[in-house]
Design an enzyme around this catalytic site. Structure first.
Site, PDB file in Angstrom:
ATOM      1  N   HIS A  35      -1.272   0.389  -9.610  1.00  0.00           N
ATOM      2  CA  HIS A  35      -1.900  -0.551  -8.674  1.00  0.00           C
ATOM      3  C   HIS A  35      -2.498  -1.754  -9.420  1.00  0.00           C
ATOM      4  O   HIS A  35      -3.713  -1.985  -9.401  1.00  0.00           O
ATOM      5  CB  HIS A  35      -2.977   0.161  -7.840  1.00  0.00           C
ATOM      6  N   GLU A  80      -4.031   7.602  -4.583  1.00  0.00           N
ATOM      7  CA  GLU A  80      -4.262   7.037  -5.927  1.00  0.00           C
ATOM      8  C   GLU A  80      -5.592   7.547  -6.457  1.00  0.00           C
ATOM      9  O   GLU A  80      -6.527   7.745  -5.671  1.00  0.00           O
ATOM     10  CB  GLU A  80      -4.274   5.506  -5.832  1.00  0.00           C
ATOM     11  N   ARG A 138       0.861  -1.186   0.000  1.00  0.00           N
ATOM     12  CA  ARG A 138       0.000   0.000   0.000  1.00  0.00           C
ATOM     13  C   ARG A 138       0.894   1.231   0.000  1.00  0.00           C
ATOM     14  O   ARG A 138       1.939   1.247   0.681  1.00  0.00           O
ATOM     15  CB  ARG A 138      -0.899   0.035   1.237  1.00  0.00           C
TER      16      ARG A 138
HETATM   17  C1  DGY Z   1      -5.684  -6.002  -2.695  1.00  0.00           C
HETATM   18  O1  DGY Z   1      -6.407  -6.981  -2.952  1.00  0.00           O
HETATM   19  O2  DGY Z   1      -5.598  -5.542  -1.575  1.00  0.00           O
HETATM   20  C2  DGY Z   1      -4.880  -5.418  -3.820  1.00  0.00           C
HETATM   21  O3  DGY Z   1      -4.262  -4.238  -3.505  1.00  0.00           O
HETATM   22  C3  DGY Z   1      -5.721  -5.241  -5.063  1.00  0.00           C
HETATM   23  O4  DGY Z   1      -5.757  -6.468  -5.612  1.00  0.00           O
END
Ligand code: DGY
Length: 322
Positions: free
Chosen positions: A287, A268, A239
């Site tokens: 992402h 984002e 993240r």
């Molecule tokens: C998640 O699943 O947390 C990812 O960041 C997106 O697939």
């Protein structure tokens, strides 16, 4: 029997839509691409017993108050930092996520970023596109070796372990950092536990896969980058807010770490003038860790399965806050 009403914040792949339609009355923000505006989300949950959310939908007190009949929030993501779990627990709302189904796909992307950053893949393509490819010379576009180097994974959960497993074919020495050492990780991957600072100073490649929490927010900044080798490659597929982005920009400008591969950002989506995009030593993607047809379809289906199971009184595959 009356079907429970559910609200979906996006149109999902057909398999998931069909599974939901069979058991529920679907209401949705009927768009596959544009995010559901907050107002529409708050209105959408008014009558709903189930919410199928994406990682971009904030599930907080305000939303839960707007959806007094909610029994489950099924997030179509493994990460759930968009959800106030404590607030859901207080109101007796179950929360589910989609672990497991995206592990290998996300680990693949970590490796793609690692290799692209180490071997200057994007920079090389841009050089050709700009007409800057002159005659071959010995130190043209030189990068760093991944084969035979040391990989340090911060966060040896499912994805971190999958990143480590892939290193076998690259003859790498492996270390990991977690809150506590984990003998299963060590037995299955051959990685050695290191304290964070030691991992940072000894690794040639650092890959971040920890979930975002109060503990990990801002975990990587100037101090941590200064500990890394000047030749290190830094990869974040977890993240954005785990990294203090302005400090990463400054560190990359100073050349320590040497290069980075970044899938996730503090805020984002980012635009074309984001400072990381101006750095030749940063490979940035939007992402896309879990973005393959198969995996996104499995994530949607698993989220739908969780939602339907809770609303029909069956055992759900992946609940978070029981
Ligand atoms: C998640 O699943 O947390 C990812 O960041 C997106 O697939």
């Amino acid at each position: 029997m009356k079907k429970p009403v559910v609200f979906l914040t996006r149109r999902l792949p057909t398999a998931a839509m069909e599974m939901l339609a069979a058991a529920c009355t679907i209401t949705l923000w009927d768009d596959e691409v544009r995010p559901c505006p907050r107002e529409a989300l708050l209105n959408g949950v008014a009558e709903a017993e189930g919410l199928l959310s994406l990682l971009t939908d904030r599930v907080d007190e305000e939303l839960l108050a707007a959806g007094p009949h909610l029994r489950i929030v099924a997030n179509m993501a493994v990460g759930y930092d968009n959800i106030d779990l404590a607030a859901c627990r207080r109101r007796g709302v179950t929360v589910s996520n989609t672990p497991g189904v995206l592990t290998e796909t996300t680990a693949d992307l970590a490796w793609a970023l690692m290799l692209a950053a180490a071997r200057r893949i994007v920079e090389g393509q841009k050089l050709i596109e700009a007409g800057g490819w002159g005659p071959w010379y010995p130190m043209q576009m030189v990068g760093v070796d991944i084969y035979g180097s040391r990989l340090g994974v911060v966060g040896a959960g499912r994805i971190g372990q999958a990143v480590l497993r892939r290193a076998q074919g690259f003859g790498m020495a492996l270390s990991y950092h977690n809150r506590t050492p984990n003998s299963v990780v060590e037995a299955t991957t051959g990685a050695t536990y290191l304290a964070l600072d030691e991992l940072l100073s000894s690794s040639d490649v650092v890959v971040v896969t920890v979930p975002l929490s109060d503990e990990t927010r801002g975990m990587f900044g100037a101090r941590e980058f200064a500990l890394m080798k000047p030749t290190a490659i830094f990869v974040n597929v977890a993240r954005g807010p785990i990294v203090r982005e302005a400090e990463l920009v400054a560190a990359l400008q100073a050349g320590r770490p040497q290069a980075a591969g970044i899938d996730v950002f503090e805020r984002e989506p980012i635009g074309p003038d984001h400072p990381l995009l101006r750095l030749p030593n940063c490979v940035a993607v939007p992402h896309i860790g879990s973005a393959t047809v198969g995996t996104r379809t499995r994530m949607a289906t698993l989220a739908a399965e969780n939602l339907v199971a809770v609303l029909t009184g069956k055992a759900a595959p992946s609940l978070l806050n029981l």
